[in-house]
Design an enzyme around this catalytic site. Sequence first.
Site, short mmCIF file in Angstrom:
data_model
loop_
_atom_site.label_atom_id
_atom_site.label_comp_id
_atom_site.label_asym_id
_atom_site.label_seq_id
_atom_site.Cartn_x
_atom_site.Cartn_y
_atom_site.Cartn_z
N GLN A 168 -4.32 -17.25 -4.01
CA GLN A 168 -4.47 -16.42 -5.17
C GLN A 168 -5.69 -16.91 -6.06
O GLN A 168 -6.44 -16.35 -6.60
CB GLN A 168 -3.36 -16.22 -6.09
CG GLN A 168 -2.33 -15.49 -5.26
CD GLN A 168 -2.92 -13.99 -4.67
OE1 GLN A 168 -3.44 -13.17 -5.31
NE2 GLN A 168 -3.00 -13.80 -3.32
N HIS B 24 1.20 1.47 -5.54
CA HIS B 24 -0.26 1.14 -5.78
C HIS B 24 -1.01 2.30 -6.25
O HIS B 24 -2.16 2.10 -6.92
CB HIS B 24 -0.39 0.31 -4.51
CG HIS B 24 -2.08 0.05 -4.14
ND1 HIS B 24 -2.49 -0.91 -5.18
CD2 HIS B 24 -3.31 0.60 -3.55
CE1 HIS B 24 -3.91 -1.04 -4.90
NE2 HIS B 24 -4.14 -0.25 -3.86
N ASP C 194 -8.82 -1.37 -7.96
CA ASP C 194 -8.21 -1.57 -6.60
C ASP C 194 -7.70 -3.28 -6.46
O ASP C 194 -6.71 -3.64 -5.87
CB ASP C 194 -9.12 -1.26 -5.56
CG ASP C 194 -8.52 -0.91 -4.40
OD1 ASP C 194 -7.17 -0.66 -4.41
OD2 ASP C 194 -9.13 -0.92 -3.20
N HIS D 90 0.64 -1.29 0.25
CA HIS D 90 0.07 0.03 0.03
C HIS D 90 0.99 1.35 -0.05
O HIS D 90 0.80 1.84 0.99
CB HIS D 90 -1.05 0.03 1.23
CG HIS D 90 -2.02 -1.06 0.86
ND1 HIS D 90 -2.23 -2.18 1.65
CD2 HIS D 90 -3.20 -0.87 0.23
CE1 HIS D 90 -3.27 -2.80 1.22
NE2 HIS D 90 -3.92 -2.08 0.35
N ASN D 91 1.67 1.39 -1.15
CA ASN D 91 2.53 2.65 -1.33
C ASN D 91 2.07 3.27 -2.41
O ASN D 91 1.00 3.13 -3.18
CB ASN D 91 3.89 2.10 -1.28
CG ASN D 91 3.98 0.91 -2.41
OD1 ASN D 91 3.24 1.29 -3.49
ND2 ASN D 91 4.62 -0.05 -2.02
N LEU D 92 2.78 4.47 -2.96
CA LEU D 92 2.46 5.39 -3.95
C LEU D 92 2.29 4.54 -5.42
O LEU D 92 1.48 4.94 -6.33
CB LEU D 92 3.50 6.38 -4.06
CG LEU D 92 4.78 6.56 -4.35
CD1 LEU D 92 5.14 6.52 -5.86
CD2 LEU D 92 5.70 7.51 -3.64
N HIS E 188 -6.97 6.91 -2.67
CA HIS E 188 -7.79 5.77 -2.11
C HIS E 188 -7.32 5.18 -1.30
O HIS E 188 -7.87 4.45 -0.26
CB HIS E 188 -8.43 4.97 -3.45
CG HIS E 188 -7.43 3.94 -3.57
ND1 HIS E 188 -6.53 4.14 -4.36
CD2 HIS E 188 -7.37 2.37 -3.07
CE1 HIS E 188 -5.80 2.96 -4.57
NE2 HIS E 188 -6.48 2.05 -3.67
N ASP E 189 -5.64 5.05 -0.85
CA ASP E 189 -5.21 4.42 0.15
C ASP E 189 -4.20 5.14 0.84
O ASP E 189 -3.41 4.84 1.46
CB ASP E 189 -4.52 3.13 -0.53
CG ASP E 189 -5.47 1.93 -0.38
OD1 ASP E 189 -6.41 1.89 0.36
OD2 ASP E 189 -5.19 0.91 -1.29
P1 CMP Z 1 -6.80 -2.36 -0.74
O1 CMP Z 1 -6.04 -1.92 -1.72
O2 CMP Z 1 -7.08 -1.43 0.46
O3 CMP Z 1 -8.34 -2.70 -1.30
C1 CMP Z 1 -8.36 -3.86 -1.93
C2 CMP Z 1 -7.96 -5.10 -1.23
O4 CMP Z 1 -7.95 -6.26 -1.68
C3 CMP Z 1 -6.39 -4.71 -0.90
O5 CMP Z 1 -6.19 -3.68 -0.04
C4 CMP Z 1 -6.21 -6.14 -0.56
O6 CMP Z 1 -6.59 -6.19 1.01
C5 CMP Z 1 -7.02 -6.88 -1.02
N1 CMP Z 1 -6.13 -7.75 -2.11
C6 CMP Z 1 -5.73 -7.11 -3.25
N2 CMP Z 1 -4.99 -8.15 -3.98
C7 CMP Z 1 -5.12 -9.42 -3.29
C8 CMP Z 1 -4.67 -10.49 -3.70
N3 CMP Z 1 -3.85 -10.81 -4.75
N4 CMP Z 1 -4.84 -11.29 -2.73
C9 CMP Z 1 -5.52 -11.24 -1.51
N5 CMP Z 1 -6.05 -10.03 -1.30
C10 CMP Z 1 -5.99 -8.91 -2.17
ZN ZN Z 2 -5.95 -0.17 -2.72
MG MG Z 3 -7.99 0.47 0.56
#
Ligand code: CMP
Ligand code: ZN
Ligand code: MG
Length: 595
Positions: free
Chosen positions: A475, A281, A424, A277-279, A317-318
Site C-alpha cells: 500500500q 465500488h 478509481d 469490484h462490486n456495486l 466503469h467496472d
Molecule cells: P479497477 O478498479 O478496475 O481500476 C483501478 C485499479 O487499481 C483497481 O481495479 C485495482 O486493480 C487497482 N487498485 C486499486 N486500489 C488498489 C490498492 N489499494 N492497492 C493495489 N491496487 C489497487
Molecule cells: Zn474501478
Molecule cells: Mg476497472
Amino acid sequence: MYRHYCWQLQQVANPPDRAKDDSSVGAKNGQLSRAGSLTVLRRTNSKSKLASSSSSRTSSIAESDSYASVDLGTDKLPPIDTPEASHVCSIRLRNILRRIQNGEVPKEDLYKNLEYAASVLESVYVDETRRLTDEDDELSEVEPDAVPTEVRDWLALTFTRSMNNVRRRGQEKPKFRSVAHAIRAGIMVDRIYRRLSSSSTLHIPPAVLQLLKGMDDWSFDVFALNSAADGHSLKYVGYELLQKYDLVTKYKINSSMLDSFLLQLEAGYSKYKNPYHNLVHGADVTQTVHNILSQSKLAHWLTDLEVFATIVAALIHDFEHTGTTNNFHIQTGSEFALLYNDKAVLENHHICASFRIMRSEESNILNHLSREEYREFRALVIEMVLATDMSFHFQQLKNMKNLLGMPENIDKQKALSLVLHCADISHPAKDWSLHHRWTNQLLEEFFKQGDREQELGLPISPLCDREKTLVAESQIGFIDFIVDPSFTVMTEMLEKILTPLQKAARSEEAISEEVFDKSDKSKYVLSTPWADCLAINKNKWKEQAAKDAEERKRKEAEEKSKVPNSNTNNNTTKAPVPADKATPVVNCSTGKGGN
Ligand code: CMP
Ligand code: ZN
Ligand code: MG
C-alpha cells in the site's frame, strides 16, 4: 383526418333535409323541426364521413324534437357512434325527465333509454380519448411552404411520439396551426415531465436521504449508504447525481427506464460476487467523480452532455467485472481476451455490456439524445472507461504532464479521463477507515485469483499470493508510485483549467467567489482533501509495516525454536517471506499493478 368530437352551438336558419329524408328518424317521429334553434354537433372520424353527414351535423334541436315523441322505444334511434346520437340522446333524456314528473314513464322504457344513453356516452368517451392522443392528425393538416421541411420534421420528431410522422406524409408541410399545436403540446409534455421527474417515482428511504446529503464530502461513507440502502448504493448514487445535475430533465430520461438501467447495472456488478469490484465500488467511484467535478467547479467548464457522460462512465466503469485481472484473462485465454485481442479486455467489456443495456428498450436512458449528442456521449464514455485500464496509467500521466507544459487548452476528454482514473484509485486518499476496508476487500479478491492461478498451475500474479503478500508495504508503494503522482498531476490540471475560468467568472460571476483566494483574486485555490489523507494513510501503513515486520521476526524465531535443526526443515509449511522477497504491489518500471 379528424376524430374530433366537437360540440358546437350553431344557428340554423332552415330545417335540414335529413329530418324529412331519414326514415330511421324522421319517418318514425314524423315531426318537423323548428327553424332558428341551436344545434350541438359532433365531428366524425373521417372527412368523408363528415362530408356525407354534413346535413345531419347542421340539424337543429327543433328537428330532433321528433325524438321527444310519445313513443319512448330505442330501436329506431340513430346508432350510438353516429354524430347525431348524442344530440338525440340528450333530447330523449330531457323528454323522459319531464315525463317522470308526471309519472308517465314505464320502467321498461326508462331502462332501455338509460341503456342507450350510457352506450352513447361510452362511445363519445372512446372517441374523445382517441382524439386527445392522436397528434398525427394535427400534423396531417399541413400546408406546403408554411415552414421548411426540416422544421416540420423536427417538430414531428420532437413533439410527437412517432418517427412515422416524418416521412409518411412526403412533401407536406405543417400549417401554422399545426406548428403552434405541436409547440404547445411540447411545452405541455415538458411541464408534465418536469412535474413527474421532480416528484419521481423512486421512493428513497429517509435514512438513505439523510446519507445522500453528504454526497459532496470527500470522505463520503459509501458503506454506510449501502447498508441504509439495503445493498442499492449504486442505484441511489446514480439517481441522486442525475437529478442533481438536472440531467434527468435535460435529457428527458424516463424514470422507469432510469430505474431499470440502474437496477441492471447493480445486477451486473453483482454477477461475480466480487469482494471489491462490486456495486459499492461503482457507487464510490461515481460519488468521488462528482466530488471532484463539484468541489473544484470543473463542472462549470463542461457542457451538460459532458457531465452526463462523465457520470455514466463512472457508473459503468467496472460493470460485470469478473473479479480477475486483465492479465488473468490473457493468461487463461478467456472468451473476453479472445474477443478483445488481449487489449483492455475488461474495460472493453464494461463499455460494451453497458451500452447494450442502454440500447435496450426498457433501459434506454439515451433515447432523447440527438444522433449527434449520442455520438459525442458514446465517444466520451468509451475514452474515459478505456483509460481506467491500469496498463495505460504511466502513459496517461506522461501525456497530461506534457499538456500541462504547453500553452494550449487541456483536451476535455483527456481531463475527464484523468478525473475518472483518479477517482478509481482514490480510496488510499480517503479516510483511513474507508481505505482500510477497501484494501482488505481488494486483497481478498486478488487472493482468490491467486488461489485459482495456483489450481491452474499458473504463476501467481503480483499481490495475489495470500501467503506471501506484504499488505502494508504494497500500500505504501501504491500510494507513493501511483496514487500520489496521479493526484498531483490532476491538481495541476484542475488549476490550469480553472484559473482562466476564474478570471472570466469575475466579470460574469459564473463561478462563486469562495473557491478563489481572498487576497489574490486572480489565483484559483483548489481544495485538496486527498493530500492530507494520503499522508495520514501512508503513515498508518508505515506503522503497520513495522508491526508486521516484528510479527514476522517473532514467528520466524518461533519456527526456529520448534525445529531444533533448521536444516532439517522439510518445508511442508510455508515459511514467512522476508520483506525483500515478498511480492511488491507495483512493478514501478511498468507501473502495472493488479488491475
Ligand atoms: P479497477 O478498479 O478496475 O481500476 C483501478 C485499479 O487499481 C483497481 O481495479 C485495482 O486493480 C487497482 N487498485 C486499486 N486500489 C488498489 C490498492 N489499494 N492497492 C493495489 N491496487 C489497487
Ligand atoms: Zn474501478
Ligand atoms: Mg476497472
